[in-house]
Scaffold this motif. Structure first.
Motif, PDB file in Angstrom:
ATOM      1  N   VAL A 144      16.736   2.169   4.219  1.00  0.00           N
ATOM      2  CA  VAL A 144      17.672   1.981   3.108  1.00  0.00           C
ATOM      3  C   VAL A 144      16.993   1.459   1.859  1.00  0.00           C
ATOM      4  O   VAL A 144      17.627   1.353   0.801  1.00  0.00           O
ATOM      5  CB  VAL A 144      18.814   1.018   3.510  1.00  0.00           C
ATOM      6  CG1 VAL A 144      19.615   1.588   4.662  1.00  0.00           C
ATOM      7  CG2 VAL A 144      18.261  -0.368   3.865  1.00  0.00           C
ATOM      8  N   GLY A 145      15.697   1.127   1.969  1.00  0.00           N
ATOM      9  CA  GLY A 145      14.998   0.635   0.791  1.00  0.00           C
ATOM     10  C   GLY A 145      13.522   0.429   1.047  1.00  0.00           C
ATOM     11  O   GLY A 145      13.082   0.334   2.190  1.00  0.00           O
ATOM     12  N   GLU A 146      12.737   0.390  -0.044  1.00  0.00           N
ATOM     13  CA  GLU A 146      11.300   0.145   0.013  1.00  0.00           C
ATOM     14  C   GLU A 146      10.948  -0.914  -1.015  1.00  0.00           C
ATOM     15  O   GLU A 146      11.582  -1.005  -2.065  1.00  0.00           O
ATOM     16  CB  GLU A 146      10.508   1.409  -0.309  1.00  0.00           C
ATOM     17  CG  GLU A 146      10.761   2.598   0.577  1.00  0.00           C
ATOM     18  CD  GLU A 146       9.957   3.810   0.103  1.00  0.00           C
ATOM     19  OE1 GLU A 146       8.773   3.625  -0.299  1.00  0.00           O
ATOM     20  OE2 GLU A 146      10.513   4.921   0.103  1.00  0.00           O
ATOM     21  N   ALA A 147       9.907  -1.693  -0.718  1.00  0.00           N
ATOM     22  CA  ALA A 147       9.439  -2.698  -1.662  1.00  0.00           C
ATOM     23  C   ALA A 147       7.925  -2.840  -1.537  1.00  0.00           C
ATOM     24  O   ALA A 147       7.366  -2.681  -0.453  1.00  0.00           O
ATOM     25  CB  ALA A 147      10.114  -4.043  -1.401  1.00  0.00           C
ATOM     26  N   ALA A 148       7.288  -3.148  -2.673  1.00  0.00           N
ATOM     27  CA  ALA A 148       5.836  -3.309  -2.692  1.00  0.00           C
ATOM     28  C   ALA A 148       5.426  -4.772  -2.800  1.00  0.00           C
ATOM     29  O   ALA A 148       4.232  -5.085  -2.823  1.00  0.00           O
ATOM     30  CB  ALA A 148       5.238  -2.514  -3.849  1.00  0.00           C
ATOM     31  N   GLN A 151       0.853  -1.196   0.000  1.00  0.00           N
ATOM     32  CA  GLN A 151       0.000   0.000   0.000  1.00  0.00           C
ATOM     33  C   GLN A 151       0.889   1.246   0.000  1.00  0.00           C
ATOM     34  O   GLN A 151       1.539   1.548   1.011  1.00  0.00           O
ATOM     35  CB  GLN A 151      -0.902   0.001   1.227  1.00  0.00           C
ATOM     36  CG  GLN A 151      -1.854  -1.190   1.278  1.00  0.00           C
ATOM     37  CD  GLN A 151      -2.712  -1.180   2.530  1.00  0.00           C
ATOM     38  OE1 GLN A 151      -2.960  -0.141   3.137  1.00  0.00           O
ATOM     39  NE2 GLN A 151      -3.182  -2.353   2.923  1.00  0.00           N
ATOM     40  N   PRO A 152       0.941   1.981  -1.107  1.00  0.00           N
ATOM     41  CA  PRO A 152       1.876   3.113  -1.243  1.00  0.00           C
ATOM     42  C   PRO A 152       1.755   4.158  -0.142  1.00  0.00           C
ATOM     43  O   PRO A 152       2.776   4.610   0.396  1.00  0.00           O
ATOM     44  CB  PRO A 152       1.513   3.705  -2.607  1.00  0.00           C
ATOM     45  CG  PRO A 152       0.927   2.552  -3.371  1.00  0.00           C
ATOM     46  CD  PRO A 152       0.160   1.764  -2.345  1.00  0.00           C
ATOM     47  N   LEU A 153       0.530   4.557   0.199  1.00  0.00           N
ATOM     48  CA  LEU A 153       0.363   5.604   1.211  1.00  0.00           C
ATOM     49  C   LEU A 153       0.812   5.130   2.582  1.00  0.00           C
ATOM     50  O   LEU A 153       1.484   5.864   3.320  1.00  0.00           O
ATOM     51  CB  LEU A 153      -1.097   6.058   1.262  1.00  0.00           C
ATOM     52  CG  LEU A 153      -1.576   6.912   0.086  1.00  0.00           C
ATOM     53  CD1 LEU A 153      -3.058   7.256   0.246  1.00  0.00           C
ATOM     54  CD2 LEU A 153      -0.752   8.192  -0.019  1.00  0.00           C
ATOM     55  N   PHE A 154       0.450   3.895   2.934  1.00  0.00           N
ATOM     56  CA  PHE A 154       0.860   3.351   4.227  1.00  0.00           C
ATOM     57  C   PHE A 154       2.377   3.208   4.280  1.00  0.00           C
ATOM     58  O   PHE A 154       3.010   3.549   5.288  1.00  0.00           O
ATOM     59  CB  PHE A 154       0.188   2.003   4.472  1.00  0.00           C
ATOM     60  CG  PHE A 154       0.491   1.410   5.819  1.00  0.00           C
ATOM     61  CD1 PHE A 154      -0.140   1.880   6.960  1.00  0.00           C
ATOM     62  CD2 PHE A 154       1.423   0.391   5.949  1.00  0.00           C
ATOM     63  CE1 PHE A 154       0.138   1.341   8.206  1.00  0.00           C
ATOM     64  CE2 PHE A 154       1.716  -0.151   7.195  1.00  0.00           C
ATOM     65  CZ  PHE A 154       1.069   0.324   8.319  1.00  0.00           C
ATOM     66  N   ARG A 155       2.952   2.718   3.179  1.00  0.00           N
ATOM     67  CA  ARG A 155       4.409   2.548   3.137  1.00  0.00           C
ATOM     68  C   ARG A 155       5.111   3.891   3.259  1.00  0.00           C
ATOM     69  O   ARG A 155       6.115   4.018   3.981  1.00  0.00           O
ATOM     70  CB  ARG A 155       4.816   1.851   1.831  1.00  0.00           C
ATOM     71  CG  ARG A 155       6.293   1.464   1.789  1.00  0.00           C
ATOM     72  CD  ARG A 155       6.621   0.630   0.565  1.00  0.00           C
ATOM     73  NE  ARG A 155       6.548   1.382  -0.674  1.00  0.00           N
ATOM     74  CZ  ARG A 155       5.617   1.213  -1.610  1.00  0.00           C
ATOM     75  NH1 ARG A 155       4.670   0.292  -1.452  1.00  0.00           N
ATOM     76  NH2 ARG A 155       5.627   1.935  -2.712  1.00  0.00           N
ATOM     77  N   ALA A 156       4.588   4.911   2.591  1.00  0.00           N
ATOM     78  CA  ALA A 156       5.192   6.246   2.659  1.00  0.00           C
ATOM     79  C   ALA A 156       5.132   6.793   4.082  1.00  0.00           C
ATOM     80  O   ALA A 156       6.079   7.432   4.558  1.00  0.00           O
ATOM     81  CB  ALA A 156       4.485   7.193   1.699  1.00  0.00           C
ATOM     82  N   GLY A 157       4.025   6.532   4.772  1.00  0.00           N
ATOM     83  CA  GLY A 157       3.903   6.979   6.154  1.00  0.00           C
ATOM     84  C   GLY A 157       4.908   6.297   7.057  1.00  0.00           C
ATOM     85  O   GLY A 157       5.510   6.935   7.933  1.00  0.00           O
ATOM     86  N   LEU A 158       5.113   5.009   6.855  1.00  0.00           N
ATOM     87  CA  LEU A 158       6.104   4.275   7.640  1.00  0.00           C
ATOM     88  C   LEU A 158       7.510   4.818   7.400  1.00  0.00           C
ATOM     89  O   LEU A 158       8.277   5.017   8.341  1.00  0.00           O
ATOM     90  CB  LEU A 158       6.074   2.789   7.279  1.00  0.00           C
ATOM     91  CG  LEU A 158       4.955   1.944   7.860  1.00  0.00           C
ATOM     92  CD1 LEU A 158       5.053   0.516   7.324  1.00  0.00           C
ATOM     93  CD2 LEU A 158       5.017   1.938   9.384  1.00  0.00           C
ATOM     94  N   VAL A 159       7.826   5.042   6.122  1.00  0.00           N
ATOM     95  CA  VAL A 159       9.156   5.553   5.785  1.00  0.00           C
ATOM     96  C   VAL A 159       9.406   6.903   6.448  1.00  0.00           C
ATOM     97  O   VAL A 159      10.475   7.158   7.010  1.00  0.00           O
ATOM     98  CB  VAL A 159       9.318   5.663   4.254  1.00  0.00           C
ATOM     99  CG1 VAL A 159      10.605   6.408   3.901  1.00  0.00           C
ATOM    100  CG2 VAL A 159       9.332   4.272   3.624  1.00  0.00           C
TER     101      VAL A 159
END
Length: 221
Positions: free
Chosen positions: A27-31, A7-15
């Motif tokens: 150091v990295g993100e993955a979907a 989930q892009p929005l949730f992942r962005a919030g976590l980052v």
């Protein structure tokens, strides 16, 4: 830190949350799990924050691949579900922890810190489900069947009780007004005397011995 969520929005919030926290760097993100496995190898994170339900490869499949690769990264499962089978599967595959997405940011950050320091970490809600599932599968277990319990000192029993509630070593140290090193020493002695090999086993033992009840854990959640 590697953040894995579809989930892009949730992942962005976590980052954003993690990058703003002291001592943490993403150091990295993955979907998806496939990308997570590749990034875990190439970016060398200390901790992988892993969702369960994702396209191409699930979080559990990715967890299994990362553990099998010999990567030093520790995987903290982050999900909306605390189903018993998910908790047990995460443990079986080598997860270092299992935290619900509904957790408060402070609890999530504490869980990440604990996992990075080599601890097992489960939220109190997940801990209740894990222990309940274990006790259902081993209903014959009784306090009298626990060798070594009588050898514990008063402080060691207190540390075991607090471990059973699902809180971190840092929280235990604060409650007992001692250092984290002292907590680790007491816990190591508990593990040796009771012949335990993991923090999860220590939690189950705390329930079996009667040191912890589901009601007590509920008050710490």
């Amino acid at each position: 830190m590697l953040v894995v969520d579809d989930q892009p929005l949730f992942r962005a919030g976590l980052v954003a949350l993690l990058n703003a926290a002291a001592g943490m760097t993403v150091v990295g993100e993955a979907a998806d799990g496939d990308t997570a496995v590749r990034l875990a190898e190439s970016s060398g994170p200390d901790v992988v924050l892993m969702d369960v339900r994702m396209p191409r490869m699930t979080g559990f499949a990715a967890l299994e691949r990362i553990v099998a690769s010999g990567s030093p990264a520790r995987v903290l499962i982050l999900t909306t579900s605390d189903l018993d089978e998910h908790v047990c599967e995460a443990l079986r595959l080598g997860a270092a922890g299992f935290v619900l997405k509904e957790s408060e940011p402070a609890r999530l950050l504490a869980a990440i810190t604990a996992v990075a320091c080599g601890e097992m970490q489960f939220s109190p809600a997940v801990m209740r489900r894990l222990v309940a599932a274990y006790l259902r599968a081993d209903a014959a277990a009784t306090p009298s069947s626990l060798p070594g319990l009588g050898e514990l000192t008063g402080r060691e029993r207190e540390v075991l009780r607090l471990v059973g509630t699902g809180i971190t070593n840092a929280d235990i140290a604060a409650r007992l007004t001692v250092t984290e090193g002292t907590v680790k020493t007491h816990l190591n002695r508990v593990m040796t005397k009771l012949r335990l090999t993991s923090r999860a086993q220590a939690v189950v033992t705390a329930y079996e011995s009667g040191l912890v009840t589901p009601q007590l854990v509920a008050r710490t959640a």
